[in-house]
Design a protein around this motif. Structure first.
Motif, PDB file in Angstrom:
ATOM      1  N   ALA A 176       0.811  -1.222   0.000  1.00 23.04           N
ATOM      2  CA  ALA A 176       0.000   0.000   0.000  1.00 23.04           C
ATOM      3  C   ALA A 176       0.843   1.270   0.000  1.00 23.04           C
ATOM      4  N   THR A 177       2.125   1.150   0.377  1.00 20.89           N
ATOM      5  CA  THR A 177       2.977   2.341   0.448  1.00 20.89           C
ATOM      6  C   THR A 177       4.215   2.200  -0.446  1.00 20.89           C
ATOM      7  N   THR A 178       4.085   1.371  -1.494  1.00 18.81           N
ATOM      8  CA  THR A 178       5.202   1.136  -2.417  1.00 18.81           C
ATOM      9  C   THR A 178       4.758   1.402  -3.849  1.00 18.81           C
ATOM     10  N   LEU A 179       5.676   1.939  -4.647  1.00 20.03           N
ATOM     11  CA  LEU A 179       5.426   2.240  -6.058  1.00 20.03           C
ATOM     12  C   LEU A 179       6.690   1.921  -6.838  1.00 20.03           C
ATOM     13  N   VAL A 180       6.526   1.337  -8.020  1.00 16.77           N
ATOM     14  CA  VAL A 180       7.655   1.025  -8.901  1.00 16.77           C
ATOM     15  C   VAL A 180       7.553   1.883 -10.154  1.00 16.77           C
ATOM     16  N   LEU A 181       8.659   2.538 -10.522  1.00 17.94           N
ATOM     17  CA  LEU A 181       8.741   3.350 -11.732  1.00 17.94           C
ATOM     18  C   LEU A 181       9.866   2.827 -12.613  1.00 17.94           C
ATOM     19  N   CYS A 182       9.714   3.000 -13.923  1.00 19.61           N
ATOM     20  CA  CYS A 182      10.765   2.584 -14.836  1.00 19.61           C
ATOM     21  C   CYS A 182      10.684   3.400 -16.117  1.00 19.61           C
ATOM     22  N   GLY A 183      11.827   3.889 -16.590  1.00 21.32           N
ATOM     23  CA  GLY A 183      11.868   4.538 -17.888  1.00 21.32           C
ATOM     24  C   GLY A 183      11.393   3.585 -18.977  1.00 21.32           C
ATOM     25  N   ASP A 184      10.551   4.068 -19.873  1.00 18.49           N
ATOM     26  CA  ASP A 184       9.998   3.165 -20.891  1.00 18.49           C
ATOM     27  C   ASP A 184      11.060   2.662 -21.871  1.00 18.49           C
ATOM     28  N   GLN A 185      12.247   3.296 -21.858  1.00 18.63           N
ATOM     29  CA  GLN A 185      13.331   2.864 -22.738  1.00 18.63           C
ATOM     30  C   GLN A 185      14.599   2.514 -21.936  1.00 18.63           C
ATOM     31  N   ASP A 186      14.410   2.124 -20.677  1.00 27.96           N
ATOM     32  CA  ASP A 186      15.542   1.741 -19.828  1.00 27.96           C
ATOM     33  C   ASP A 186      16.138   0.444 -20.364  1.00 27.96           C
ATOM     34  N   LYS A 187      17.431   0.468 -20.698  1.00 27.61           N
ATOM     35  CA  LYS A 187      18.091  -0.726 -21.247  1.00 27.61           C
ATOM     36  C   LYS A 187      18.648  -1.647 -20.154  1.00 27.61           C
ATOM     37  N   GLU A 244      16.019  12.470 -17.427  1.00 24.84           N
ATOM     38  CA  GLU A 244      15.541  12.411 -18.810  1.00 24.84           C
ATOM     39  C   GLU A 244      14.081  12.862 -18.933  1.00 24.84           C
ATOM     40  N   ASN A 245      13.293  12.624 -17.899  1.00 24.14           N
ATOM     41  CA  ASN A 245      11.939  13.181 -17.868  1.00 24.14           C
ATOM     42  C   ASN A 245      11.675  13.690 -16.449  1.00 24.14           C
ATOM     43  N   PRO A 246      12.393  14.751 -16.059  1.00 28.40           N
ATOM     44  CA  PRO A 246      12.362  15.192 -14.661  1.00 28.40           C
ATOM     45  C   PRO A 246      10.988  15.662 -14.203  1.00 28.40           C
ATOM     46  N   GLN A 247      10.235  16.317 -15.089  1.00 30.29           N
ATOM     47  CA  GLN A 247       8.926  16.831 -14.672  1.00 30.29           C
ATOM     48  C   GLN A 247       7.979  15.692 -14.339  1.00 30.29           C
ATOM     49  N   PHE A 248       7.972  14.654 -15.167  1.00 34.08           N
ATOM     50  CA  PHE A 248       7.096  13.507 -14.920  1.00 34.08           C
ATOM     51  C   PHE A 248       7.462  12.838 -13.593  1.00 34.08           C
ATOM     52  N   VAL A 249       8.758  12.579 -13.385  1.00 34.73           N
ATOM     53  CA  VAL A 249       9.203  11.911 -12.158  1.00 34.73           C
ATOM     54  C   VAL A 249       8.887  12.764 -10.935  1.00 34.73           C
ATOM     55  N   SER A 250       9.134  14.063 -11.029  1.00 32.68           N
ATOM     56  CA  SER A 250       8.851  14.957  -9.894  1.00 32.68           C
ATOM     57  C   SER A 250       7.371  14.969  -9.559  1.00 32.68           C
ATOM     58  N   GLU A 251       6.511  14.986 -10.586  1.00 32.51           N
ATOM     59  CA  GLU A 251       5.068  15.002 -10.339  1.00 32.51           C
ATOM     60  C   GLU A 251       4.587  13.703  -9.705  1.00 32.51           C
ATOM     61  N   VAL A 252       5.125  12.572 -10.159  1.00 37.68           N
ATOM     62  CA  VAL A 252       4.750  11.284  -9.551  1.00 37.68           C
ATOM     63  C   VAL A 252       5.183  11.244  -8.091  1.00 37.68           C
ATOM     64  N   LEU A 253       6.414  11.699  -7.816  1.00 35.36           N
ATOM     65  CA  LEU A 253       6.892  11.723  -6.430  1.00 35.36           C
ATOM     66  C   LEU A 253       6.051  12.657  -5.573  1.00 35.36           C
ATOM     67  N   PHE A 254       5.697  13.820  -6.130  1.00 36.56           N
ATOM     68  CA  PHE A 254       4.912  14.797  -5.378  1.00 36.56           C
ATOM     69  C   PHE A 254       3.548  14.219  -4.995  1.00 36.56           C
ATOM     70  N   THR A 255       2.905  13.558  -5.953  1.00 31.69           N
ATOM     71  CA  THR A 255       1.596  12.934  -5.690  1.00 31.69           C
ATOM     72  C   THR A 255       1.727  11.825  -4.652  1.00 31.69           C
ATOM     73  N   PHE A 256       2.753  11.003  -4.799  1.00 33.01           N
ATOM     74  CA  PHE A 256       2.972   9.908  -3.854  1.00 33.01           C
ATOM     75  C   PHE A 256       3.213  10.438  -2.447  1.00 33.01           C
ATOM     76  N   LEU A 257       4.034  11.473  -2.328  1.00 32.52           N
ATOM     77  CA  LEU A 257       4.337  12.052  -1.035  1.00 32.52           C
ATOM     78  C   LEU A 257       3.104  12.697  -0.401  1.00 32.52           C
ATOM     79  N   ALA A 258       2.300  13.338  -1.207  1.00 30.71           N
ATOM     80  CA  ALA A 258       1.082  13.968  -0.684  1.00 30.71           C
ATOM     81  C   ALA A 258       0.163  12.921  -0.071  1.00 30.71           C
ATOM     82  N   GLU A 259       0.089  11.754  -0.722  1.00 28.93           N
ATOM     83  CA  GLU A 259      -0.763  10.681  -0.198  1.00 28.93           C
ATOM     84  C   GLU A 259      -0.187  10.092   1.096  1.00 28.93           C
TER      85      GLU A 259
END
Length: 271
Positions: A211-222, A253-268
Motif C-alpha cells: 500500500a505504500t510502495t510504487l515502482v517506476l521505470c523509464g519506458d526505454q531503460d536498457k 531524462e523526464n524530470p517533470q514527470f518523475v517529480s510530479e509522480v513523487l509529489f503525488t505519492f508524497l502527498a498521499e
C-alpha cells in the motif's frame, strides 16, 4: 556541505527544506546532481536528503569493511539516526533502490513510503554480470575509463534516442573520464562489483508494504527494462508506472514527470 562519518569515512549528503523527510538514493556512477530537478521541486514542501555513494561526488572512499549492499543500508540507517529522522519516504533509483529495499526490510518502521525507480533486486543475469565484471577489470588495470570504454558505458544510462552532443550526455561522459586511478580502484570498481554480485531479494518482496510502495521505470531503460519493474511490482502487489521518453536515469531524462509522480505519492503518504 554536510558530511557524516561512518565506518571511518565521510559520507556526503544534501539536507534541504523542511517538513516530512524524503531520502533520494541515486544510481551507480552518478552523484546527487542526478536529483537536482526533484530536490528543487520537493524541498519547498519537504525535508529532502540526498547522498553520494562511496567514491562518488563528494563522499569519501569505500570503507574497507563494506562488502555488500546490506552494509550500505546499515550505514544509511546510521545517517538517519545522526539526523534524528524517525521516518522517511525513500525514493531509490538503480543501486539506490537495491540497497533501499534492504533498508526497508532491515528497518521497516523507518520507511513510510518506498518508490523504486529503474532498479531490480533480483540477481544480475549471469551474462550481464560477467560483461560488467570484464569492464571493471579493464578499468582497474588501466586506472581510467578510456575513451573506447566511455563509448560503451555512457549510452547504457540513456534512452537510445538521446542527442550524444547534449549537455546531459556530455557532462556525464566528462565526469567519468575525470575519475582518478585511485578513486576508480578504491571505490568505483569495488562498488560496481558489490552492486552486480548482489544476492536475490525477489523472494522477500512480499514483506514490503504494497500500500505504500510504487515502482517506476523509464519506458526505454536498457539495463533495467520494464519487464523487471513489472516482475517486482507483481511480487510486491503494488502499482507500477512507465516514465515516458526516459532511459535509466529517468530523474533527468523526464524530470517533470518523475517529480510530479513523487509529489503525488508524497502527498498521499503525508495527508
Amino acid at each position: 556541505m554536510p558530511f557524516f562519518t561512518v565506518d571511518g569515512q565521510a559520507l556526503h549528503y544534501i539536507d534541504q527544506g523542511s517538513g516530512p523527510a524524503v531520502l533520494l538514493a541515486g544510481s551507480y556512477l552518478w552523484d546527487t546532481a542526478m536529483w537536482a530537478p526533484q530536490i528543487a521541486a520537493l524541498s519547498p514542501h519537504y525535508r529532502v536528503i540526498a547522498l553520494d555513494l562511496w567514491g562518488h561526488g563528494e563522499s569519501g572512499r569505500l570503507p574497507p569493511g563494506t562488502t555488500s549492499l546490506d552494509d550500505i543500508a546499515r550505514q544509511v540507517e546510521a545517517l538517519l539516526d545522526h539526523l534524528q529522522i524517525e521516518q522517511i519516504t525513500l525514493a531509490g533509483l538503480s543501486v539506490g533502490g537495491m540497497w533501499g529495499v534492504r533498508l526497508a526490510l532491515l528497518a521497516p518502521q523507518r520507511i513510510n513510503g518506498l518508490v523504486l525507480l529503474d532498479t531490480y533486486v533480483g540477481v544480475e543475469p549471469e551474462p550481464t554480470r560477467q560483461y560488467y565484471f570484464s569492464l571493471f577489470k579493464q578499468i582497474e588495470e588501466s586506472g581510467e575509463i578510456a575513451p573506447q570504454l566511455l563509448d560503451i558505458v555512457v549510452p547504457i544510462f540513456f534512452r537510445p534516442g538521446i542527442d550524444p552532443q547534449s549537455a546531459l550526455y556530455q557532462d556525464f561522459r566528462a565526469k567519468l573520464a575525470a575519475y582518478t586511478a585511485d578513486r576508480l580502484r578504491e571505490s568505483i570498481v569495488p562498488m560496481g562489483r558489490i552492486t552486480f554480485s548482489r544476492d536475490d531479494l525477489l523472494p522477500r518482496l512480499g514483506e514490503l508494504n504494497a500500500a505504500t510502495t510504487l515502482v517506476l521505470c523509464g519506458d526505454q531503460d536498457k539495463p533495467r527494462p520494464p519487464s523487471e519493474a513489472q516482475e517486482m511490482a507483481e511480487l510486491i502487489g503494488c502499482p507500477w508506472v512507465l516514465v515516458p521518453e526516459a532511459g535509466h536515469i529517468s530523474s533527468l531524462e523526464n524530470p517533470q514527470f518523475v517529480s510530479e509522480v513523487l509529489f503525488t505519492f508524497l502527498a498521499e503518504r503525508n495527508r
